[in-house]
Design an enzyme around this catalytic site. Structure first.
Site, PDB file in Angstrom:
ATOM      1  N   GLY A 239       0.570  -1.227   0.026  1.00  0.00           N
ATOM      2  CA  GLY A 239      -0.105   0.029  -0.048  1.00  0.00           C
ATOM      3  C   GLY A 239       0.753   1.243   0.016  1.00  0.00           C
ATOM      4  O   GLY A 239       0.150   2.293  -0.224  1.00  0.00           O
ATOM      5  N   GLU A 275       3.821  -6.699   1.476  1.00  0.00           N
ATOM      6  CA  GLU A 275       3.325  -7.173   0.245  1.00  0.00           C
ATOM      7  C   GLU A 275       3.258  -5.949  -0.687  1.00  0.00           C
ATOM      8  O   GLU A 275       2.159  -5.569  -1.210  1.00  0.00           O
ATOM      9  CB  GLU A 275       1.907  -7.609   0.452  1.00  0.00           C
ATOM     10  N   PRO A 276       4.223  -5.215  -0.896  1.00  0.00           N
ATOM     11  CA  PRO A 276       4.405  -3.906  -1.841  1.00  0.00           C
ATOM     12  C   PRO A 276       4.022  -4.338  -3.254  1.00  0.00           C
ATOM     13  O   PRO A 276       4.835  -5.475  -3.733  1.00  0.00           O
ATOM     14  CB  PRO A 276       5.633  -3.305  -1.685  1.00  0.00           C
ATOM     15  N   GLY A 277       3.101  -3.704  -4.072  1.00  0.00           N
ATOM     16  CA  GLY A 277       2.974  -3.733  -5.669  1.00  0.00           C
ATOM     17  C   GLY A 277       3.457  -2.469  -6.187  1.00  0.00           C
ATOM     18  O   GLY A 277       4.641  -2.321  -6.806  1.00  0.00           O
ATOM     19  N   ARG A 314      -6.630   3.404 -15.460  1.00  0.00           N
ATOM     20  CA  ARG A 314      -6.569   4.184 -14.105  1.00  0.00           C
ATOM     21  C   ARG A 314      -7.221   5.859 -14.323  1.00  0.00           C
ATOM     22  O   ARG A 314      -7.960   6.172 -13.338  1.00  0.00           O
ATOM     23  CB  ARG A 314      -5.170   4.247 -13.608  1.00  0.00           C
ATOM     24  N   TYR A 318     -10.251   5.633 -11.575  1.00  0.00           N
ATOM     25  CA  TYR A 318      -9.816   6.449 -10.638  1.00  0.00           C
ATOM     26  C   TYR A 318      -9.617   7.835 -10.549  1.00  0.00           C
ATOM     27  O   TYR A 318      -9.443   8.569  -9.620  1.00  0.00           O
ATOM     28  CB  TYR A 318      -8.835   5.751  -9.828  1.00  0.00           C
ATOM     29  N   CYS A 346     -15.040   4.499 -28.174  1.00  0.00           N
ATOM     30  CA  CYS A 346     -16.339   5.256 -28.121  1.00  0.00           C
ATOM     31  C   CYS A 346     -16.954   5.494 -26.811  1.00  0.00           C
ATOM     32  O   CYS A 346     -18.081   5.277 -26.480  1.00  0.00           O
ATOM     33  CB  CYS A 346     -17.209   4.706 -28.911  1.00  0.00           C
TER      34      CYS A 346
HETATM   35  C1  LIG Z   1      -3.372  -4.728  -3.661  1.00  0.00           C
HETATM   36  C2  LIG Z   1      -2.738  -5.523  -2.467  1.00  0.00           C
HETATM   37  C3  LIG Z   1      -1.523  -5.364  -2.303  1.00  0.00           C
HETATM   38  C4  LIG Z   1      -0.602  -4.264  -2.752  1.00  0.00           C
HETATM   39  O1  LIG Z   1      -0.938  -2.989  -2.838  1.00  0.00           O
HETATM   40  P1  LIG Z   1      -0.124  -1.810  -3.640  1.00  0.00           P
HETATM   41  O2  LIG Z   1      -0.753  -0.564  -3.251  1.00  0.00           O
HETATM   42  O3  LIG Z   1       0.143  -2.136  -4.912  1.00  0.00           O
HETATM   43  O4  LIG Z   1       1.216  -1.927  -2.718  1.00  0.00           O
HETATM   44  C5  LIG Z   1      -0.916  -5.974  -1.222  1.00  0.00           C
HETATM   45  N1  LIG Z   1      -1.749  -6.894  -0.516  1.00  0.00           N
HETATM   46  C6  LIG Z   1      -3.071  -7.101  -0.590  1.00  0.00           C
HETATM   47  C7  LIG Z   1      -3.789  -8.212   0.253  1.00  0.00           C
HETATM   48  C8  LIG Z   1      -3.667  -6.477  -1.625  1.00  0.00           C
HETATM   49  O5  LIG Z   1      -4.963  -6.431  -2.012  1.00  0.00           O
END
Ligand SMILES: *Cc1c(COP(=O)(O)O)cnc(C)c1O
Length: 421
Positions: A239, A275-277, A314, A318, A346
């Site tokens: 997050g 869990e960084p994405g 996005r 959002y 469209c």
């Molecule tokens: C979406 C998600 C993430 C990653 O969030 P980021 O904002 O991309 O870091 C990590 N853990 C869980 C459970 C998620 O649903």
């Protein structure tokens, strides 16, 4: 910091000119930088050291197997939210003991898949899910390691569609009921409690909500231990937000985030998972598009690109901002013009930016969307029968197509005509 810079007047991904990639694969396309992915992953491992930890990349943000292999080879774990993502992690060579399975609606098939293929832990989100997992594990003669995702009821102060830690959100179990839920988990024959999980939302631009959540997790750890549970792992979710504009945004740095983790849960003797994405993948990718037309409208000018909302959703989904820059570096103090930057789909919603100042561009010019690595390619669709666009990975001075553009033949072949037609 990323590795997309102008060199000799042309925007490069590391040492490769985007014009060169465009000439070879055509536009639009996504391009990712190995050096940036690597750097971002390392920022987290460094920020958490010397705590025992595992950085699990949230696959949902960018799931190409070549990207996963790049990170997996560095030692990264993976956070998956579906059986498909689990298979991607395995295809990238990531061992099961580095894969955590998150998500609010895991099916029994997905549980079976992960239990058979190997899994570090399931982050379970409800009692019915716990019971199903126990049943499946027992039927396979194994035990499923679990953490229960608790909902700490904190306001992540982010976009409502990606806030997940308030009590009205669908995620996790209320922290107030944790004792009861852990007691049931301990009684279920197929489960082994190993830790606690929390994830409060995405694109957080302040540390304070993390602090509130993690302090609650620290308290909960002590309480659950006093109730006889073995808590050896804390999964603190992802997050952390990224800057989407170059100018004025300064979200917290991974080092500050790491220091916060050490301050709040560092003395509990737990292994920490995060869990960084987005922070790993977001600024490691660009979307590159061509200008199809410059259309002068009434009171506004439109830049019509060959990329659209189906390629990068996005902005329409959002209201997200992406910096959009010309691939050919404009001269210093070049005149600019205000454009509405749109795609060919469209729908009026197919608008990337309104009233955006850009240096003068012409038909055929290339533009690049910054910060498009996360939640870009993975959310793409073939709306308007626009083929999914290619993904390219750059490493130093070479690049490879890591997902090719499908041909229209391949797309049409997926539809089948029933016998009565
Ligand atoms: C979406 C998600 C993430 C990653 O969030 P980021 O904002 O991309 O870091 C990590 N853990 C869980 C459970 C998620 O649903």
């Amino acid at each position: 910091m990323d590795h997309f810079l102008y060199k000799n007047g042309t925007l490069h991904a590391e040492d490769v000119a985007l014009t060169e990639i465009a000439a070879q694969v055509g536009t639009p396309f996504y391009v990712y930088s190995t050096a940036t992915l690597t750097r971002h992953y390392r920022l987290f491992t460094e920020a958490l050291s010397p705590l025992p930890h595992l950085v699990c990349f949230a696959i949902k943000s960018l799931s190409n197997v070549a990207v996963l292999k790049t990170l997996g080879n560095l030692g990264a774990g993976m956070d998956v939210v579906s059986g498909g993502e689990y298979l991607r992690a395995k295809a990238a060579g990531v061992p099961g003991d580095r894969i955590v399975f998150s998500g609010v609606g895991k099916t029994r098939e997905e549980m079976r898949l992960a239990l058979t293929g190997g899994i570090r832990q399931f982050n379970v989100e409800s009692e019915p899910e716990m019971r199903a997992l126990s049943e499946i594990a027992t039927s396979l003669g194994v035990t499923a390691p679990i953490a229960v995702r608790v909902n700490p009821d904190v306001d992540a102060k982010t976009h409502e569609k990606i806030a997940t830690g308030k009590k009205e959100n669908k995620f996790g179990i209320p922290i107030a009921r944790a004792s009861q839920v852990y007691a049931e988990a301990a009684r279920l024959p197929g489960l082994q409690v190993v830790g606690i999980d929390v994830h409060i939302g995405s694109q957080l631009t302040e540390l304070e909500p993390f602090e509130q959540a993690y302090l609650k997790i620290a308290d909960l750890t002590r309480r659950l231990r006093s109730e006889g549970h073995t808590i050896t792992r804390l999964d603190l979710g992802g997050g952390l937000g990224i800057p989407y504009t170059r100018s004025n945004e300064a979200p917290p740095l991974p080092t500050d985030y790491g220091a916060l983790i050490k301050r709040t849960v560092g003395d509990l003797g737990c292994e920490v998972e995060i869990e960084p994405g987005r922070l790993i993948s977001g600024n490691a990718g660009l979307l590159v598009a061509s200008v199809i037309y410059v259309k002068n409208g009434e009171g506004r000018d439109f830049l019509i690109l060959d990329a659209a909302m189906n390629d990068l959703v996005r902005p329409s989904m959002y209201g997200a901002h992406h910096d959009i820059v010309p691939v050919m570096e404009p001269p210093v103090a070049a005149p600019t013009q205000e454009f509405d930057i749109v795609g060919p789909v469209c729908e009026t919603g197919d608008t990337f930016a309104k009233g955006r100042d850009l240096p003068l561009v012409a038909e055929g010019d290339l533009v690049a969307f910054r910060s498009a690595g996360a939640y870009g390619a993975v959310m793409a669709s073939e709306y308007n029968t626009r083929p999914l666009i290619p993904e390219v990975l750059v490493n130093g001075d070479h690049f490879a197509v890591i997902r090719a553009r499908p041909s229209f033949d391949e797309i049409l072949k997926r539809d089948t005509i029933p016998s009565w037609l």
